[in-house]
Design a protein around this motif. Structure first.
Motif, PDB file in Angstrom:
ATOM      1  N   LEU A 214      68.784  32.557  75.419  1.00  0.00           N
ATOM      2  CA  LEU A 214      68.547  32.298  77.180  1.00  0.00           C
ATOM      3  C   LEU A 214      67.393  34.005  77.491  1.00  0.00           C
ATOM      4  CD1 LEU A 214      71.333  30.369  78.178  1.00  0.00           C
ATOM      5  CD2 LEU A 214      68.642  29.461  77.567  1.00  0.00           C
ATOM      6  N   ILE A 215      68.255  34.918  77.007  1.00  0.00           N
ATOM      7  CA  ILE A 215      68.078  36.547  77.419  1.00  0.00           C
ATOM      8  C   ILE A 215      66.253  36.787  77.245  1.00  0.00           C
ATOM      9  CG2 ILE A 215      68.290  38.535  77.473  1.00  0.00           C
ATOM     10  CD1 ILE A 215      69.397  37.226  79.200  1.00  0.00           C
ATOM     11  N   LYS A 216      65.856  36.546  75.574  1.00  0.00           N
ATOM     12  CA  LYS A 216      65.040  36.679  74.716  1.00  0.00           C
ATOM     13  C   LYS A 216      63.780  35.150  75.279  1.00  0.00           C
ATOM     14  CE  LYS A 216      65.060  33.397  70.676  1.00  0.00           C
ATOM     15  NZ  LYS A 216      63.287  33.338  71.418  1.00  0.00           N
ATOM     16  N   ASP A 217      64.095  34.606  76.074  1.00  0.00           N
ATOM     17  CA  ASP A 217      63.093  33.391  76.267  1.00  0.00           C
ATOM     18  C   ASP A 217      62.846  33.959  78.270  1.00  0.00           C
ATOM     19  OD1 ASP A 217      63.421  31.665  74.224  1.00  0.00           O
ATOM     20  OD2 ASP A 217      64.248  30.564  75.299  1.00  0.00           O
ATOM     21  N   GLY A 218      63.977  34.426  79.236  1.00  0.00           N
ATOM     22  CA  GLY A 218      63.244  34.654  80.108  1.00  0.00           C
ATOM     23  C   GLY A 218      62.714  36.338  79.642  1.00  0.00           C
ATOM     24  N   VAL A 219      62.666  37.065  78.583  1.00  0.00           N
ATOM     25  CA  VAL A 219      62.012  38.193  78.881  1.00  0.00           C
ATOM     26  C   VAL A 219      60.646  38.106  78.376  1.00  0.00           C
ATOM     27  CG1 VAL A 219      61.946  40.765  77.349  1.00  0.00           C
ATOM     28  CG2 VAL A 219      64.007  40.294  78.096  1.00  0.00           C
ATOM     29  N   GLY A 220      60.794  37.276  77.972  1.00  0.00           N
ATOM     30  CA  GLY A 220      59.193  36.931  77.491  1.00  0.00           C
ATOM     31  C   GLY A 220      58.198  35.574  78.522  1.00  0.00           C
ATOM     32  N   MET A 221      59.501  35.167  79.105  1.00  0.00           N
ATOM     33  CA  MET A 221      58.787  34.206  80.769  1.00  0.00           C
ATOM     34  C   MET A 221      58.159  35.944  81.737  1.00  0.00           C
ATOM     35  SD  MET A 221      61.825  31.335  81.371  1.00  0.00           S
ATOM     36  CE  MET A 221      61.733  30.567  80.454  1.00  0.00           C
TER      37      MET A 221
ATOM     38  N   THR B  83      65.670  40.736  69.683  1.00  0.00           N
ATOM     39  CA  THR B  83      64.731  39.343  69.774  1.00  0.00           C
ATOM     40  C   THR B  83      63.829  40.051  71.191  1.00  0.00           C
ATOM     41  OG1 THR B  83      67.012  38.644  70.784  1.00  0.00           O
ATOM     42  CG2 THR B  83      66.258  38.844  68.550  1.00  0.00           C
ATOM     43  N   CYS B  84      64.609  40.389  72.088  1.00  0.00           N
ATOM     44  CA  CYS B  84      63.517  40.388  73.931  1.00  0.00           C
ATOM     45  C   CYS B  84      62.523  40.981  72.935  1.00  0.00           C
ATOM     46  CB  CYS B  84      64.296  41.171  74.613  1.00  0.00           C
ATOM     47  SG  CYS B  84      66.235  40.083  74.812  1.00  0.00           S
ATOM     48  N   CYS B  85      62.362  42.302  72.124  1.00  0.00           N
ATOM     49  CA  CYS B  85      60.775  43.165  71.410  1.00  0.00           C
ATOM     50  C   CYS B  85      60.031  42.220  71.172  1.00  0.00           C
ATOM     51  CB  CYS B  85      61.761  44.268  70.755  1.00  0.00           C
ATOM     52  SG  CYS B  85      59.934  44.991  70.905  1.00  0.00           S
ATOM     53  N   SER B  86      60.288  41.493  70.143  1.00  0.00           N
ATOM     54  CA  SER B  86      59.502  40.343  69.182  1.00  0.00           C
ATOM     55  C   SER B  86      59.059  38.991  70.700  1.00  0.00           C
ATOM     56  CB  SER B  86      59.989  39.686  68.250  1.00  0.00           C
ATOM     57  OG  SER B  86      61.916  39.069  68.453  1.00  0.00           O
ATOM     58  N   ASN B  87      60.374  38.565  71.140  1.00  0.00           N
ATOM     59  CA  ASN B  87      59.237  37.824  71.909  1.00  0.00           C
ATOM     60  C   ASN B  87      58.657  38.362  73.279  1.00  0.00           C
ATOM     61  OD1 ASN B  87      60.121  34.656  72.136  1.00  0.00           O
ATOM     62  ND2 ASN B  87      60.933  34.617  74.175  1.00  0.00           N
ATOM     63  N   LEU B  88      58.714  39.597  74.230  1.00  0.00           N
ATOM     64  CA  LEU B  88      57.903  39.984  74.457  1.00  0.00           C
ATOM     65  C   LEU B  88      56.987  39.748  73.733  1.00  0.00           C
ATOM     66  CD1 LEU B  88      57.220  41.536  77.397  1.00  0.00           C
ATOM     67  CD2 LEU B  88      57.683  43.476  76.112  1.00  0.00           C
TER      68      LEU B  88
ATOM     69  N   LEU C  41      49.720  41.690  67.326  1.00  0.00           N
ATOM     70  CA  LEU C  41      51.242  41.960  68.269  1.00  0.00           C
ATOM     71  C   LEU C  41      51.844  40.269  67.843  1.00  0.00           C
ATOM     72  CD1 LEU C  41      49.871  42.339  72.169  1.00  0.00           C
ATOM     73  CD2 LEU C  41      51.456  43.681  70.670  1.00  0.00           C
ATOM     74  N   ASN C  42      51.075  39.634  66.815  1.00  0.00           N
ATOM     75  CA  ASN C  42      51.969  38.219  66.720  1.00  0.00           C
ATOM     76  C   ASN C  42      52.573  39.207  65.364  1.00  0.00           C
ATOM     77  OD1 ASN C  42      52.458  35.480  65.827  1.00  0.00           O
ATOM     78  ND2 ASN C  42      51.740  36.059  63.710  1.00  0.00           N
ATOM     79  N   ASP C  43      51.220  39.958  64.336  1.00  0.00           N
ATOM     80  CA  ASP C  43      52.244  40.338  63.556  1.00  0.00           C
ATOM     81  C   ASP C  43      53.351  41.442  63.473  1.00  0.00           C
ATOM     82  OD1 ASP C  43      50.505  38.550  62.183  1.00  0.00           O
ATOM     83  OD2 ASP C  43      48.970  40.224  61.578  1.00  0.00           O
ATOM     84  N   LEU C  44      53.470  42.445  64.520  1.00  0.00           N
ATOM     85  CA  LEU C  44      54.297  42.932  64.947  1.00  0.00           C
ATOM     86  C   LEU C  44      55.822  42.334  65.432  1.00  0.00           C
ATOM     87  CD1 LEU C  44      54.997  45.988  66.204  1.00  0.00           C
ATOM     88  CD2 LEU C  44      54.075  45.516  67.487  1.00  0.00           C
ATOM     89  N   ALA C  45      55.758  42.185  66.143  1.00  0.00           N
ATOM     90  CA  ALA C  45      56.485  40.783  66.910  1.00  0.00           C
ATOM     91  C   ALA C  45      57.096  39.659  65.618  1.00  0.00           C
ATOM     92  CB  ALA C  45      55.696  39.196  67.494  1.00  0.00           C
ATOM     93  N   THR C  46      56.585  39.664  64.172  1.00  0.00           N
ATOM     94  CA  THR C  46      57.016  39.129  62.861  1.00  0.00           C
ATOM     95  C   THR C  46      58.063  40.317  62.630  1.00  0.00           C
ATOM     96  OG1 THR C  46      55.127  37.390  62.854  1.00  0.00           O
ATOM     97  CG2 THR C  46      56.864  37.705  60.846  1.00  0.00           C
ATOM     98  N   SER C  47      57.839  41.464  62.738  1.00  0.00           N
ATOM     99  CA  SER C  47      58.201  42.613  61.631  1.00  0.00           C
ATOM    100  C   SER C  47      59.154  42.682  62.170  1.00  0.00           C
ATOM    101  CB  SER C  47      56.939  43.784  61.263  1.00  0.00           C
ATOM    102  OG  SER C  47      56.171  44.130  62.534  1.00  0.00           O
TER     103      SER C  47
END
Length: 326
Positions: free
Chosen positions: A123-130, A180-185, A158-164
């Motif tokens: 839930l926290i990572k989804d909130g950071v993404g929003m 997870t917050c960083c990757s979802n951001l 950025l997509n490849d960075l999130a995956t890494s």
């Protein structure tokens, strides 16, 4: 000379320019019948395969290509879609590896893992993404149309960075929440930049007031690619999931291929509208060579990762002759 074969009572006579040569061959009725039958069946099979192949190609075009193709879309449509299909396939596989790593980091399969803590992290990572999507759209929304190529390439990076970042989750389970917050951001920025530039790209490719059709067929193509990637993922995750060295090796190879395919896809685009980079390149070429450059040349030389800086002084409401040399 022309050789003609005549048949009389199952005997073949050879003639040369209408004159019998004296050579003949006797065939039984059964032999001749089977040869003729095999010839007809073979011709029928070749005809049936040809018709089926033509029908299959026409159905494929009707499902996955815009109506009226190729006249209803820009000339760079097919080259772009080829490279875009490759990048979508590689991205789907690396995203599956990242998702599996996140689940492992959350403790899926571990009896000591807490369902409540995993839900909290999710839930926290989804909130950071929003929050990231809102801020990015506010800060850079007006720039997405102008620098379509640059932001589309940034989105892929950025997509490849999130995956890494996601792939690090199994190694640092105590830092799962910031990871997870960083990757979802990063992925939230990818969603905004990718979706917005896709809309602008569709507007460029649609020539017959068919933006809806072009967008829908692009979605169908991407869905087909994801379906094929899904089948590959089932095999890959089952085969190499326990070997982290293989996972990272596959990730590096697919990421390099993903970035290369994205670069080639963006380079195939020949956008006809000026942005700042294309304007500087076109005017600079004209003042240097006194020739208007082609659209292909301007797009080919346009930088993808930065905007050209120019020191320009703008004076409004002054006499033109004051700035013209005598």
């Amino acid at each position: 000379s022309i050789i003609i074969i005549k048949m009389n009572n199952m005997r073949l006579y050879e003639t040369n320019r209408g004159v019998l040569t004296g050579r003949s061959v006797t065939l039984s009725d059964t032999t001749f019948h089977h040869k003729q039958k095999d010839k007809v069946v073979s011709s029928f099979n070749r005809y049936s395969v040809g018709v089926f192949y033509t029908w299959l190609i026409s159905i494929f075009k009707e499902i996955f290509l815009p109506a009226g193709y190729p006249d209803s879309v820009s000339r760079d449509y097919l080259p772009y879609q080829k490279w875009d299909t490759l990048q979508a396939f590689t991205s789907s596989i690396t995203n599956a590896l990242a998702f599996s790593a996140i689940l492992e980091g959350m403790g899926v399969g571990d009896e000591k893992a807490s369902v409540l803590s995993a839900t909290f992290v999710w839930l926290i990572k989804d909130g950071v993404g929003m929050f990231g999507r809102i801020m990015f759209a506010w800060l850079h929304g007006t720039d997405l149309d102008r620098n379509l190529k640059m932001w589309r390439f940034y989105a892929d990076i950025l997509n490849d960075l999130a995956t890494s970042i996601d792939l690090l989750a199994p190694y640092y389970k105590s830092l799962l929440l910031p990871i997870t917050c960083c990757s979802n951001l990063c992925r939230s920025l990818v969603g905004v930049a990718g979706g917005s530039t896709r809309a602008a790209l569709t507007q460029h490719q649609a020539l017959n007031n068919n933006m809806g059709d072009v967008s829908a067929k692009d979605g169908s193509q991407e869905t087909l690619v994801n379906l094929v990637a899904l089948i590959c993922n089932l095999f890959i995750l089952k085969t190499i999931k326990q070997d982290r060295l293989l996972v990272w090796t596959l990730y590096v190879l697919l990421t390099c291929l993903h970035l290369y395919a994205n670069y080639r896809a963006i380079r195939t685009l020949n956008l006809k509208m000026f942005n700042w980079n294309r304007y500087v390149i076109a005017t600079g070429y004209y003042f240097q060579h006194r020739i208007v450059p082609s659209i292909e040349f301007v797009n080919r030389t346009e930088p993808l990762l930065y905007e050209i800086r120019q020191n320009i002084t703008c004076n409004i409401g002054i006499e033109f002759r004051d700035h013209v040399d005598d």
